[in-house]
Design a protein around this motif. Structure first.
Motif: not given
Length: 197
Positions: A137-148
């Protein structure tokens, strides 16, 4: 009553063990690094700077250098590739001594972690020993606000069988629940679905 309580505790402990999200503790150690398509290799031919250079490994897994065309690199270690280059160059250079250093790592597809869906930057990542979900998750910059985030899954192939492992990204990232940080394995695919509001 005491016997019944002990049986209940033993039963729950057995179920908890079976439902564990943790990856197997004994992940086999990776052997020597195998070069993959997209890696960049630095080839140094001793006393021959005109044929020493850095080259990317093409999508077909091959490299091309001066005097050596279309040499298979993917799936080999840097030492194996160096010996192959020495053999190819021996037609032109007397007793070539070659060193190959991988300078940019992608790795073979089977060793990559793929992240798709509602990640900030969906991508394929090279697997590193001991890698966890938090590292991914650190490598991909986390998740978007729209993620479940709590409906995400890891798709994993174990002994030729595909498994789906549910993961709790929202709990891990937003609530800091470290118990949601599970180990990832080479070849895992993290699928982050979009949430419906």
């Amino acid at each position: 009553m005491r016997v019944l309580l002990c049986l209940l505790v033993a039963l729950l402990a057995g179920c908890a063990h079976r439902l564990s999200l943790e990856a197997p503790e004994a992940v086999p150690l990776q052997g020597d690094y195998q070069i993959g398509a997209g890696d960049v290799v630095n080839i140094n031919v001793w006393r021959n700077p005109e044929v020493s250079l850095s080259v990317p490994v093409r999508p077909d897994g091959k490299i091309t250098t001066p005097l050596v065309e279309d040499l298979q690199a993917a799936g080999k270690t840097s030492t194996e590739l160096a010996r192959d280059i020495e053999k190819a160059l021996s037609v032109y250079i007397q007793q070539p001594m070659v060193t190959v250093i991988v300078t940019s790592f992608v790795g073979p597809y089977a060793q990559q972690i793929r992240v798709i869906g509602q990640a900030a930057r969906p991508q394929a990542l090279p697997y590193r020993q001991g890698m966890s979900l938090m590292d991914v998750l650190i490598a991909v910059g986390g998740i978007t606000d729209f993620a479940a985030g709590n409906k995400a899954n890891i798709i994993r192939t174990v002994q030729g069988k595909r498994q789906t492992v549910p993961v709790r990204l929202h709990d891990l990232l937003r609530d800091g629940d470290i118990s949601a940080n599970v180990a990832v394995l080479p070849g895992d695919i993290l699928v982050i679905p979009e949430g419906w509001f």
